[in-house]
Write a protein that holds these residues in place. Structure first.
Motif, PDB file in Angstrom:
ATOM      1  N   ILE A   1      -5.185   8.327 -14.462  1.00  0.00           N
ATOM      2  CA  ILE A   1      -6.015   7.747 -13.888  1.00  0.00           C
ATOM      3  C   ILE A   1      -6.814   9.038 -13.606  1.00  0.00           C
ATOM      4  O   ILE A   1      -5.898  10.059 -13.390  1.00  0.00           O
ATOM      5  CB  ILE A   1      -5.691   6.722 -13.255  1.00  0.00           C
ATOM      6  CG1 ILE A   1      -4.517   7.118 -12.164  1.00  0.00           C
ATOM      7  CG2 ILE A   1      -5.548   5.264 -13.708  1.00  0.00           C
ATOM      8  CD1 ILE A   1      -4.669   6.219 -11.455  1.00  0.00           C
TER       9      ILE A   1
ATOM     10  N   LEU B   1       0.207   5.637  -8.132  1.00  0.00           N
ATOM     11  CA  LEU B   1      -1.204   6.189  -8.169  1.00  0.00           C
ATOM     12  C   LEU B   1      -1.254   7.301  -8.157  1.00  0.00           C
ATOM     13  O   LEU B   1      -1.899   7.689  -9.538  1.00  0.00           O
ATOM     14  CB  LEU B   1      -2.181   5.249  -7.160  1.00  0.00           C
ATOM     15  CG  LEU B   1      -2.356   3.957  -7.634  1.00  0.00           C
ATOM     16  CD1 LEU B   1      -2.870   3.215  -6.082  1.00  0.00           C
ATOM     17  CD2 LEU B   1      -2.952   3.012  -8.763  1.00  0.00           C
TER      18      LEU B   1
ATOM     19  N   MET C   1       2.090   1.436  -3.432  1.00  0.00           N
ATOM     20  CA  MET C   1       0.879   1.137  -4.307  1.00  0.00           C
ATOM     21  C   MET C   1       0.933   2.758  -4.529  1.00  0.00           C
ATOM     22  O   MET C   1       0.304   3.815  -5.198  1.00  0.00           O
ATOM     23  CB  MET C   1       0.335   0.568  -4.406  1.00  0.00           C
ATOM     24  CG  MET C   1       0.378  -1.131  -4.850  1.00  0.00           C
ATOM     25  SD  MET C   1       0.305  -0.748  -6.410  1.00  0.00           S
ATOM     26  CE  MET C   1      -1.367  -0.279  -6.915  1.00  0.00           C
TER      27      MET C   1
ATOM     28  N   GLY D   1       0.820  -1.134   0.160  1.00  0.00           N
ATOM     29  CA  GLY D   1      -0.260   0.295   0.187  1.00  0.00           C
ATOM     30  C   GLY D   1       1.402   1.274  -0.228  1.00  0.00           C
ATOM     31  O   GLY D   1       1.013   2.341  -0.577  1.00  0.00           O
TER      32      GLY D   1
ATOM     33  N   LEU E   1      -7.833  -0.703  -2.595  1.00  0.00           N
ATOM     34  CA  LEU E   1      -7.978  -1.953  -3.165  1.00  0.00           C
ATOM     35  C   LEU E   1      -6.523  -3.089  -2.390  1.00  0.00           C
ATOM     36  O   LEU E   1      -6.276  -4.561  -1.608  1.00  0.00           O
ATOM     37  CB  LEU E   1      -7.826  -2.690  -4.433  1.00  0.00           C
ATOM     38  CG  LEU E   1      -7.746  -4.097  -4.750  1.00  0.00           C
ATOM     39  CD1 LEU E   1      -8.556  -5.082  -4.396  1.00  0.00           C
ATOM     40  CD2 LEU E   1      -7.657  -4.453  -6.286  1.00  0.00           C
ATOM     41  N   SER E   2      -5.202  -2.534  -2.464  1.00  0.00           N
ATOM     42  CA  SER E   2      -3.849  -2.882  -2.404  1.00  0.00           C
ATOM     43  C   SER E   2      -3.489  -2.933  -0.665  1.00  0.00           C
ATOM     44  O   SER E   2      -2.940  -4.147   0.309  1.00  0.00           O
ATOM     45  CB  SER E   2      -3.227  -1.653  -2.618  1.00  0.00           C
ATOM     46  OG  SER E   2      -3.158  -0.365  -1.564  1.00  0.00           O
TER      47      SER E   2
ATOM     48  N   TYR F   1     -10.493   6.275  -9.501  1.00  0.00           N
ATOM     49  CA  TYR F   1      -9.515   5.024  -9.431  1.00  0.00           C
ATOM     50  C   TYR F   1      -8.202   4.702  -8.822  1.00  0.00           C
ATOM     51  O   TYR F   1      -7.529   3.910  -8.427  1.00  0.00           O
ATOM     52  CB  TYR F   1      -8.644   4.770 -11.011  1.00  0.00           C
ATOM     53  CG  TYR F   1      -9.754   4.486 -11.929  1.00  0.00           C
ATOM     54  CD1 TYR F   1     -10.366   3.338 -11.943  1.00  0.00           C
ATOM     55  CD2 TYR F   1     -10.795   5.505 -13.060  1.00  0.00           C
ATOM     56  CE1 TYR F   1     -11.035   3.278 -12.656  1.00  0.00           C
ATOM     57  CE2 TYR F   1     -11.310   5.566 -13.189  1.00  0.00           C
ATOM     58  CZ  TYR F   1     -11.970   3.848 -13.921  1.00  0.00           C
ATOM     59  OH  TYR F   1     -12.925   3.829 -14.927  1.00  0.00           O
ATOM     60  N   TYR F   2      -7.548   6.055  -8.338  1.00  0.00           N
ATOM     61  CA  TYR F   2      -6.395   6.456  -7.652  1.00  0.00           C
ATOM     62  C   TYR F   2      -7.231   5.743  -5.760  1.00  0.00           C
ATOM     63  O   TYR F   2      -6.558   4.820  -5.840  1.00  0.00           O
ATOM     64  CB  TYR F   2      -5.972   7.650  -6.625  1.00  0.00           C
ATOM     65  CG  TYR F   2      -5.539   7.281  -5.908  1.00  0.00           C
ATOM     66  CD1 TYR F   2      -4.382   6.803  -5.989  1.00  0.00           C
ATOM     67  CD2 TYR F   2      -6.194   8.615  -4.617  1.00  0.00           C
ATOM     68  CE1 TYR F   2      -4.079   7.496  -4.529  1.00  0.00           C
ATOM     69  CE2 TYR F   2      -5.455   8.117  -3.343  1.00  0.00           C
ATOM     70  CZ  TYR F   2      -4.229   7.802  -3.468  1.00  0.00           C
ATOM     71  OH  TYR F   2      -3.185   7.893  -1.800  1.00  0.00           O
ATOM     72  N   HIS F   3      -8.971   6.062  -5.115  1.00  0.00           N
ATOM     73  CA  HIS F   3      -9.081   5.523  -4.535  1.00  0.00           C
ATOM     74  C   HIS F   3      -9.202   3.790  -4.088  1.00  0.00           C
ATOM     75  O   HIS F   3      -9.198   3.329  -3.193  1.00  0.00           O
ATOM     76  CB  HIS F   3     -10.087   6.196  -4.412  1.00  0.00           C
ATOM     77  CG  HIS F   3     -10.096   7.471  -3.516  1.00  0.00           C
ATOM     78  ND1 HIS F   3      -9.449   8.128  -1.865  1.00  0.00           N
ATOM     79  CD2 HIS F   3      -9.787   8.818  -4.545  1.00  0.00           C
ATOM     80  CE1 HIS F   3      -8.813   9.552  -2.302  1.00  0.00           C
ATOM     81  NE2 HIS F   3      -9.342  10.009  -3.624  1.00  0.00           N
ATOM     82  N   PHE F   4      -9.842   3.225  -5.730  1.00  0.00           N
ATOM     83  CA  PHE F   4     -10.539   2.196  -5.661  1.00  0.00           C
ATOM     84  C   PHE F   4      -9.068   1.522  -5.533  1.00  0.00           C
ATOM     85  O   PHE F   4      -9.299   0.543  -4.972  1.00  0.00           O
ATOM     86  CB  PHE F   4     -10.912   2.005  -7.026  1.00  0.00           C
ATOM     87  CG  PHE F   4     -10.807   0.413  -7.314  1.00  0.00           C
ATOM     88  CD1 PHE F   4     -12.493   0.236  -6.983  1.00  0.00           C
ATOM     89  CD2 PHE F   4     -10.060   0.345  -8.489  1.00  0.00           C
ATOM     90  CE1 PHE F   4     -12.214  -1.330  -6.993  1.00  0.00           C
ATOM     91  CE2 PHE F   4     -10.654  -1.124  -8.521  1.00  0.00           C
ATOM     92  CZ  PHE F   4     -11.772  -2.116  -7.837  1.00  0.00           C
ATOM     93  N   TYR F   5      -7.645   1.510  -6.572  1.00  0.00           N
ATOM     94  CA  TYR F   5      -6.772   0.473  -6.177  1.00  0.00           C
ATOM     95  C   TYR F   5      -5.605   1.390  -4.990  1.00  0.00           C
ATOM     96  O   TYR F   5      -5.042  -0.004  -4.687  1.00  0.00           O
ATOM     97  CB  TYR F   5      -5.818   1.099  -7.746  1.00  0.00           C
ATOM     98  CG  TYR F   5      -6.187   0.438  -8.921  1.00  0.00           C
ATOM     99  CD1 TYR F   5      -6.334  -0.972  -9.422  1.00  0.00           C
ATOM    100  CD2 TYR F   5      -6.722   1.358  -9.942  1.00  0.00           C
ATOM    101  CE1 TYR F   5      -7.528  -0.932 -10.669  1.00  0.00           C
ATOM    102  CE2 TYR F   5      -7.124   1.049 -11.205  1.00  0.00           C
ATOM    103  CZ  TYR F   5      -7.080  -0.175 -11.096  1.00  0.00           C
ATOM    104  OH  TYR F   5      -8.053  -0.637 -12.463  1.00  0.00           O
ATOM    105  N   TYR F   6      -5.669   2.124  -4.714  1.00  0.00           N
ATOM    106  CA  TYR F   6      -5.126   2.004  -3.177  1.00  0.00           C
ATOM    107  C   TYR F   6      -5.823   0.508  -2.444  1.00  0.00           C
ATOM    108  O   TYR F   6      -4.721   0.576  -1.617  1.00  0.00           O
ATOM    109  CB  TYR F   6      -4.617   3.641  -2.737  1.00  0.00           C
ATOM    110  CG  TYR F   6      -4.442   3.686  -1.610  1.00  0.00           C
ATOM    111  CD1 TYR F   6      -3.194   3.174  -1.869  1.00  0.00           C
ATOM    112  CD2 TYR F   6      -5.347   4.647  -0.613  1.00  0.00           C
ATOM    113  CE1 TYR F   6      -2.586   3.820   0.267  1.00  0.00           C
ATOM    114  CE2 TYR F   6      -4.033   5.208   0.667  1.00  0.00           C
ATOM    115  CZ  TYR F   6      -2.821   4.502   0.829  1.00  0.00           C
ATOM    116  OH  TYR F   6      -2.366   4.430   1.984  1.00  0.00           O
TER     117      TYR F   6
END
Length: 376
Positions: free
Chosen positions: A218, A209, A205, A202, A229-230, A222-227
């Motif tokens: 992005i 991101l 990442m 995290g 998720l990590s 998408y930043y909040h989604f993938y961060y």
């Protein structure tokens, strides 16, 4: 749209190391699923002319961790804005320094966990004290970065930009999630090498991101989604994949109870240095507790994954209970040495420092703020 590859990294040193680190994460998390640990003690046979690989080789594992140190070091070759952009989650100077501080903390503490498992047979009071010292240094370093390069009121998490028209309730939940993950990333440093290394995903990442947002690849959604998720991946792996040493529960699951306690006390503005000092002592008891429960766990029956999910629900319930208890405790106590924020923000009656010591002053927060008195 800004180019992803620029002349700021002409030899692509930082990008190459970043790619290797991403591959390293994939391989390590794969080992975590297969063996229950990021650093298994076994040989890997390739069934080809390639010689077998000893995954327990301490030099190999530390060498891989040094690669992550180089990732943070080479990030300073690239220019970033000195001031923060509040319209989108883009990397800036203060964040890069914070990221380097916390990333370095987890990398070195992963090394400590590996060395103590290899040569000491597990954590003892000396390595626990070393971990505490490194965590204290990291927190103090982060505070110094904020003091000299940031804004104490608009912190990395609480001032993070979100997509337009996002419900405030969702933003508040996301902020709480990030805060809990930060507490967990610190707490896992006391537990084992797998959780400590997993938290690094995290941390690193987030920088990647933010760079992608800055390059226009992005947006904040998408930043909040993938961060998120990590962070979620590490939580799930820590809870469900790590071996269960005590009555079907992993030691990380047991430690998560303390994460909830520290998280909610921090929400009540208790001083983080005192909390983590106390937490160090509690975390040091976890290996002994798991040793006691090893024999009992052998006779425990039931589906392991179902137990893990049930444990997550139990932790959530206990966390809410701790929140309620913390609120009640805070209503009847006001201890200056436990707090590092203005006391007048908590109630109309507040403690202020005078030449004669701490005194209780009545009035509103705004009255205290306008009075030029030094309040800590």
């Amino acid at each position: 749209m800004a180019k992803l590859f620029t002349n700021h990294d002409p030899y692509h040193i930082h990008k190459l190391i970043g790619l290797l680190c991403l591959i390293h994460f994939v391989l390590r998390f794969g080992l975590w699923v297969q063996h229950g640990t990021v650093f298994p003690q076994k040989m890997v046979e390739f069934h080809t002319s390639i010689p077998p690989l000893d995954l327990s080789n301490i030099a190999l594992n530390i060498g891989c961790l040094v690669m992550h140190l180089l990732l943070h070091a080479t990030s300073f070759l690239l220019p970033v804005p000195a001031k923060r952009n509040f319209s989108a989650p883009m990397i800036w100077r203060e964040f890069r320094l914070h990221n380097a501080v916390f990333g370095t903390r987890n990398i070195f503490l992963t090394m400590v966990c590996l060395l103590e498992d290899r040569y000491l047979g597990g954590q003892n009071w000396m390595t626990a004290l070393l971990k505490w010292a490194m965590i204290m240094v990291a927190m103090q370093s982060a505070d110094l970065v904020t003091h000299y390069f940031g804004d104490p009121d608009k912190r990395t998490t609480n001032a993070m930009p979100y997509p337009k028209n996002s419900p405030q309730s969702l933003i508040d939940q996301q902020k709480s999630y990030y805060m809990f993950a930060q507490v967990g990333a610190t707490g896992l440093c006391f537990v084992d090498a797998s959780g400590t290394f997993g938290s690094l995903l995290g941390i690193e990442m987030a920088s990647l991101l933010m760079t992608l947002v800055r390059k226009g690849k992005i947006d904040s959604k998408y930043y909040h989604f993938y961060y998120g998720l990590s962070l979620w991946i590490n939580m799930v792996f820590s809870m469900l994949v790590t071996p269960r040493d005590f009555l079907g529960f992993s030691k990380i699951s047991i430690a998560s109870l303390l994460f909830c306690g520290i998280f909610y006390l921090r929400r009540q503005r208790w001083n983080k240095f005192w909390l983590w000092t106390a937490g160090c002592g509690f975390f040091s008891l976890i290996p002994a507790l798991c040793s006691i429960g090893t024999g009992l766990a052998a006779s425990f029956s039931g589906d392991a994954n179902l137990i893990g999910v049930g444990w997550l629900l139990v932790v959530g319930y206990i966390g809410k209970s701790l929140h309620y208890i913390g609120q009640k405790l805070w209503q009847i106590s006001s201890w200056p040495f436990l707090d590092n924020t203005p006391v007048h923000e908590k109630s109309n009656q507040h403690l202020v420092r005078s030449p004669d010591g701490w005194i209780l002053s009545a009035g509103t927060a705004s009255d205290s703020h306008n009075s030029n008195q030094v309040v800590e």
